[in-house]
Scaffold this active site. Structure first.
Site, PDB file in Angstrom:
ATOM      1  N   TYR A 135       0.840  -1.200   0.000  1.00 28.20           N
ATOM      2  CA  TYR A 135       0.000   0.000   0.000  1.00 28.20           C
ATOM      3  C   TYR A 135       0.873   1.247   0.000  1.00 28.20           C
ATOM      4  O   TYR A 135       1.745   1.414   0.855  1.00 28.20           O
ATOM      5  CB  TYR A 135      -0.896  -0.025   1.234  1.00 28.20           C
TER       6      TYR A 135
ATOM      7  N   TYR B  25      -5.519   5.416  -7.497  1.00 27.69           N
ATOM      8  CA  TYR B  25      -5.752   5.306  -6.058  1.00 27.69           C
ATOM      9  C   TYR B  25      -7.195   4.892  -5.837  1.00 27.69           C
ATOM     10  O   TYR B  25      -8.103   5.723  -5.838  1.00 27.69           O
ATOM     11  CB  TYR B  25      -5.457   6.636  -5.375  1.00 27.69           C
TER      12      TYR B  25
END
Length: 395
Positions: free
Chosen positions: A298, A349
């Protein structure tokens, strides 16, 4: 407990990825339904086969999705607490529903649709302005006077601490941004495909020292969905099954709200908050960092990738800077290819769900930037307030 190899991801689907606010006039539910239908098509399943939902963040209305899609019965719906840290963990939640007999075909989903003004605190924003990341409360009163309102400002302090303790250079953060942009360069789905150099990085606008423009994730719209089912059923579907080997979510107790009020011990202040989760996910899988072929970490901010590289054991604590600068995370030449799709920084994203999608494509042998012989993939969610999460997938 999620039992090893008893479930598999059998479908992945997504919408196009849009510049922030450019997905309108589609609604958030419309984006979600399109991604779910694409995942069903990928798996060779009917939408009527879906009977469960395992979410994280986002606050989805299962009833509205079920009615919009014509799902005949919902047997399970649950959300992992927290925000983006639950991205990987939502797959573990889906697997838990299946192995416990509560559902048979479970969707994990993320949709992000942002108005053109602000994602954080949009209710407080006026046209052309930003908003605070959260309302005032007793905890934030301790840090707000120092100007700590948004995540980037808070993560910058962790990055500064890492630099102070270990001599980490901005060039290490730059290598992460550059290598992920390289990975995105030949991906038709990626929003940012123009290559960047170290000079570009070092001369970019500073936002929250030491984090510059290229250290920040992009802001965009889109949706990604995955479908998980039993290993037995997975063998009879359209795509090669990608088996869930292990899952873990949580954090060290005092990590908790660490990034919002800086209350963690010095022992792991300069970390991604993943060390306990890393230990659990490896032990449950019976593997170590040396066994992982591709890591989807991440990446809302570049220093958090570097700290995850350390926390997941790809190098020693404090050695992430030299490790990354050596080229170790590069797709073709590195010892552990990281974010081969471009990640949050360069592809899109969608709060971490693109990482799960990329892991599945890598293990199917269908990735754009395919890691040769990839058999085990690590996917993480967060750093974020509890939970952070991780899963290990295998072909």
């Amino acid at each position: 407990m999620v039992l090893k190899d008893e479930t598999a991801i059998v479908g992945v689907g997504s919408t196009p990825y849009y510049k922030r606010g450019m997905s309108l006039p589609q609604t958030k539910i419309e984006l979600a339904c399109k991604a779910i239908l694409a995942a069903c098509e990928d798996a060779g399943l009917s939408i009527k086969d879906v009977d469960g939902f395992a979410y994280y963040s986002g606050g989805f209305d299962t009833a509205l999705i079920a009615q919009s899609l014509g799902i005949p019965e919902v047997k399970f719906t649950a959300t992992l607490t927290g925000g983006g840290g639950g991205a990987a963990g939502s797959i573990g939640l889906a697997a838990a529903a299946i192995t416990s007999g509560h559902a048979n075909v479970v969707v994990s989903l993320m949709t992000l649709q942002q108005v053109p003004t602000a994602r954080f605190g949009a209710a407080f924003a006026t046209k052309g302005t930003g908003g605070y990341s959260r309302p005032v409360n007793p905890e934030t009163d301790f840090v707000a006077p120092s100007g700590l309102f948004a995540p980037g400002q808070m993560f910058s302090l962790l990055a500064q601490r890492h630099m102070h303790l270990y001599g980490t250079r901005r060039e290490a953060f730059g290598e992460i941004a550059i290598s992920q942009r390289e990975n995105a360069a030949n991906r038709p789905t990626a929003r940012f495909r123009d290559r960047i150099t170290m000079d570009d990085y070092l001369s970019a606008r500073m936002i929250s020292d030491p984090l510059c423009l290229f250290d920040y994730t992009q802001e965009n719209d889109g949706a990604v969905a995955t479908i998980t089912t039993s290993a037995e059923r997975a063998t009879n579907l359209r795509q090669p099954p990608v088996y869930l080997v292990s899952a873990a979510n949580g954090s060290a107790g005092r990590w908790g709200q660490s990034i919002t009020w800086m209350g963690m011990p010095d022992e792991y202040f300069a970390s991604s908050g993943h060390r306990t989760v890393a230990k659990d996910v490896y032990e449950r899988a019976g593997v170590t960092a040396a066994d992982i072929d591709v890591a989807l970490l991440y990446d809302h901010f570049t220093p958090m990738v570097l700290m995850q590289v350390e926390d997941y054991g790809f190098c020693e604590i404090g050695e992430g800077g030299p490790f990354v600068e050596s080229g170790a995370i590069r797709w073709k030449t590195g010892s552990i290819p990281v974010n081969t799709h471009g990640g949050n920084l360069s592809e899109a994203y969608i709060i971490g769900m693109t990482h799960v999608k990329e892991a599945v494509e890598q293990l199917r042998g269908q990735a754009v930037n395919q890691v040769e012989g990839a058999e085990l993939a690590l996917v993480t969610g967060g750093p974020a307030p509890t939970p952070t999460s991780a899963i290990i997938l295998r072909k």
